[in-house]
Design a protein around this motif. Structure first.
Motif, short mmCIF file in Angstrom:
data_model
loop_
_atom_site.label_atom_id
_atom_site.label_comp_id
_atom_site.label_asym_id
_atom_site.label_seq_id
_atom_site.Cartn_x
_atom_site.Cartn_y
_atom_site.Cartn_z
N LYS A 1 1.31 -1.24 0.18
CA LYS A 1 0.11 -0.13 0.22
C LYS A 1 1.39 1.31 -0.38
N THR A 2 1.94 0.83 0.34
CA THR A 2 3.13 2.24 0.32
C THR A 2 3.94 2.29 -0.67
N ALA A 3 3.88 1.38 -1.99
CA ALA A 3 4.67 1.77 -2.87
C ALA A 3 4.17 2.98 -3.54
N ARG A 4 5.26 3.44 -4.71
CA ARG A 4 4.73 4.99 -5.55
C ARG A 4 3.78 4.05 -6.01
N ARG B 1 10.69 0.13 -3.93
CA ARG B 1 8.94 -0.22 -4.05
C ARG B 1 8.60 0.65 -5.45
N LEU B 2 7.71 0.29 -6.58
CA LEU B 2 6.66 0.94 -7.14
C LEU B 2 5.47 0.18 -7.27
N ARG B 3 4.47 0.61 -7.72
CA ARG B 3 2.92 -0.03 -8.23
C ARG B 3 3.05 0.64 -9.74
N VAL B 4 2.42 -0.59 -11.00
CA VAL B 4 2.43 0.46 -12.06
C VAL B 4 0.97 -0.03 -12.18
N THR B 5 0.38 0.46 -12.78
CA THR B 5 -1.24 0.78 -12.74
C THR B 5 -0.92 0.53 -14.46
N GLY B 6 -2.83 0.40 -15.29
CA GLY B 6 -3.25 0.24 -16.36
C GLY B 6 -3.41 -1.13 -17.16
N ALA C 1 1.06 -3.58 -10.31
CA ALA C 1 1.88 -5.05 -10.82
C ALA C 1 3.01 -3.82 -9.98
N VAL C 2 3.29 -4.67 -9.11
CA VAL C 2 4.11 -4.03 -7.93
C VAL C 2 5.57 -5.06 -7.45
#
Length: 709
Positions: free
Chosen positions: A4-7, A38-43, A194-195
């Motif tokens: 949840k805290t990933a950018r 850590r990052l979160r890729v949306t779409g 995608a985390v």
């Protein structure tokens, strides 16, 4: 640090490779290096296969992706979410139902008015005959006719209104079915992300990272199509390769680079691992299996939990708003605790991280006979019921290794012939346990709590619940594989044969996720082209125009429809066969009225030999050609000579025709085919004479047979 805290980063769909069934999408992600890596890729689309997700860093060699995981989040949509098509379909469906109801009510009124008719009173015995009031009868008939006229006129209006409403509903439903599936549903917005976890250091403090995400999706198909432009007299033509692409993957492909491949996306391409066999004591060290022994003292971890006794059951009170049966609204009395559960022995618990090896069934034995796998000790019998007073189970448990116990004796199977005992069970495999890939996914393992039954307490097991929503999205995406093909179209997997080809489009294209065919221009392919005329006068005295295509490139041309344009005018749509690199094929253009063909035959039968014991059948063929076109033409005339397998029967040819070279021409020829190739100037005529003799000995002749055809 949780996901949840990933950018959160956005992504852009850059390229798509469409296979025979399915597609591989490639997304680009750009952003600064996150401080927590850590990052979160949306779409991402909902129908993607999580097992095919791949990620890598493009512009920073010192940074790499150590983990990539798919997460799905859902949230309700607001009231202002645009959903015009779906609301329009619902509104039109209600209007159609209301129009049908009004029509049915009008039909009911018509039936009621139609049932009006005069009923004379019953005549009693002894009463005289009464005079019928004709005026009343006529007034009632006029009233019924006038009323029915108005009702039928209204019925026609209602039926027309219902027909229009049904037409509008069908149009709106078709638009909704063809609409893109990239839009959210009516009430829920689903976000697939995608985390990613990064590792390493870059040269700059906060570099602009560029990442690439790759994943496979179902629900995409394509078939090739062509457009051939030719000018009479030229020895070359322009063949434009196009493709009909349909996709229902759940995301619109807008401004992406399209590539088309004939390979099967679901076919495995990994190479088998060939291990060497060594003779001797020195053997290579086995690869680590990822399995570790259970920690010692795991059973003591739940001692206090067992000593506390059973968990108190929640009090069950009356439902809100309901009154007890006796009418008193007091709280119910204490609920007696439920009886302790009866322990059920688990014969084969699922294999978990740190769990003992699973038991393997013994072939041919009883249900209770099990064989311990992975070379471990035999399983212990089912544990007895726990003693709540003692606070601990009567037998060992937890992660403690089971004590060696004799195997359950299996009952003897039916005696074999001669009273031979059943064969012994196979030996267990040696070596450490080999857990599956799901059990080695440590980030997805879940620690089972103390309430778990059997041997699962305090152990790690994979948590991969079945996602019915994703399965439904994939099922809907696969509908495009059943779309009807365009005319003369062939599936690329059928026309490619045993080879795989890839075609890259020259420009970016837009393909919405609506499940219908869209045309994409791939590129122009230079082909050799010449016009020839073909006739088989023994079958039909008509010449046909053909285009002979030669593929001089290193890329194959798959079978599909080709639109032929000659001198700037559209001629017809034909079927182009598969044209391999360096191959030559012929495409028919239809009959040519400007080429006249006439064929005459003559048969003379005689005998030869010393005693006249050989029958000679002399066949003569005369073909006349006339060119009534404005330019010179090349005409290929096909004839056929009988073929025999008898050594005594001889066939002697007397003509200047030639036999076709096998594999050199654009098509396959039947045995005995003979070819004339004639160059005819404009307005010229020519005659072709040929023939053959068939010599049949008297012993090989057929009495009453037809040997002249």
């Amino acid at each position: 640090m949780t996901n949840k805290t990933a950018r959160t980063w956005g992504s852009t769909l850059d390229s798509v490779v469409v296979y025979a069934q399915g597609a591989v999408c490639r997304r680009l992600v750009r952003g600064n290096m996150p401080p927590d890596a850590r990052l979160r890729v949306t779409g991402l689309p909902r129908s993607l296969d999580p097992a095919t997700l791949r990620a890598r860093v493009l512009n920073a060699p010192g940074v790499r992706v150590t983990e990539a995981r798919v997460e799905v989040e859902a949230e309700p949509l607001g009231a202002g979410t645009p959903d015009a098509l779906r609301r329009q379909v619902v509104r039109l469906r209600e209007e159609c139902a209301a129009a049908q109801g009004r029509r049915e009510r009008q039909l009911g009124l018509i039936e009621e008015v139609r049932a009006l008719h005069p009923v004379p009173p019953e005549r009693r015995r002894g009463d005289p005959h009464r005079r019928t009031p004709v005026d009343a009868w006529l007034e009632l008939a006029e009233f019924v006719d006038a009323r029915l006229t108005r009702l039928h006129a209204r019925l026609v209006e209602l039926e027309e209104a219902q027909r229009l409403a049904e037409h509008e509903l069908s149009v709106a439903a078709d638009r909704l079915a063809r609409a893109s599936t990239d839009a959210p549903s009516a009430h829920v917005q689903t976000t697939v992300s995608a985390v990613l976890t990064l590792d390493g250091t870059a040269e700059e403090e906060e570099p602009q990272l560029e990442l690439e995400l790759e994943y496979a999706v179902p629900g995409a198909v394509w078939v090739p199509a062509y457009r051939l432009t030719h000018r009479q007299g030229d020895g070359a033509g322009r063949l434009l390769l196009r493709a009909s692409v349909a996709q229902r993957t759940g995301e619109d492909w807008t401004g992406v680079r399209i590539a088309l491949a004939t390979a099967d996306l679901r076919r495995r391409t990994d190479l088998p691992k060939l291990r060497s066999l060594r003779i001797g004591r020195r053997q290579p060290a086995p690869a680590p299996s990822g399995w570790r022994e259970p920690p010692a003292g795991l059973a003591d971890l739940f001692t206090g939990y067992e000593a506390a006794g059973p968990r108190p059951a929640p009090a069950v009170g009356p439902t809100a708003g309901a009154r007890p049966a006796d009418g008193v609204g007091s709280a119910p009395g204490p609920v007696p605790p439920p009886p302790p559960p009866v322990p059920v022995p688990v014969s084969a618990p699922p294999q978990g991280y740190g769990a003992p090896p699973a038991a393997l069934p013994v072939p041919g034995g009883a249900d209770g006979a099990v064989l311990q796998g992975f070379g471990a000790a035999a399983p212990a019998p089912a544990p007895p019921a726990r003693s709540r007073a003692a606070g601990r189970p009567s037998g060992g448990g937890g992660f403690a290794a089971p004590a060696p116990a004799p195997m359950a004796s299996a009952p003897m199977s039916p005696a074999a012939p001669g009273g031979a005992p059943p064969p012994p069970p196979p030996a267990p495999p040696s070596g450490p346990p080999r857990p599956s890939g799901a059990e080695l996914d440590y980030a997805a393992l879940v620690l089972c709590g103390p309430d778990e039954q059997g041997g699962r307490r305090g152990r790690l097991f994979p948590d991969s619940p079945f996602d019915p929503v994703a399965a439904e999205h994939r099922r809907r995406a696969e509908v495009v594989s059943a779309l009807p093909l365009p005319g003369h179209a062939v599936r690329p997997r059928e026309s490619a044969g045993s080879f795989d080809h890839r075609f890259d489009a020259a420009a970016r294209a837009d393909i919405p996720s609506d499940g219908t065919w869209h045309t994409v221009t791939v590129g122009e392919i230079p082909v050799g082209l010449r016009t020839e005329y073909l006739c088989v006068p023994s079958v039909e005295q008509t010449a046909y125009a053909t285009l002979v295509l030669s593929n001089a490139t290193d890329q194959a041309l798959l079978a599909g429809p080709v639109e032929v344009t000659v001198d700037g005018e559209f001629l017809l749509t034909a079927a182009l066969p598969t044209l391999a690199p360096g191959g030559v094929r012929r495409v028919g253009l239809g009959p040519a009225e400007g080429i006249g063909v006439t064929r005459r035959t003559n048969l003379h039968e005689s005998t030869a030999g010393l005693r006249g014991n050989t029958t000679v059948l002399d066949h003569r063929v005369h073909v006349e050609l006339a060119n009534r076109l404005a330019g010179p033409v090349t005409v290929e005339v096909h004839e056929r000579v009988p073929v025999t397998t008898e050594p005594d029967v001889r066939i002697e040819e007397r003509a200047d025709w030639r036999a076709p070279e096998e594999g050199a021409g654009p098509e396959h020829h039947a045995p005995g085919t003979r070819i004339w190739r004639v160059e005819l100037p404009a307005g010229a005529t020519t005659a072709l004479d040929g023939g053959y003799e068939i010599r049949i000995p008297a012993g090989k002749g057929l009495v009453g047979g037809n040997r002249r055809s």
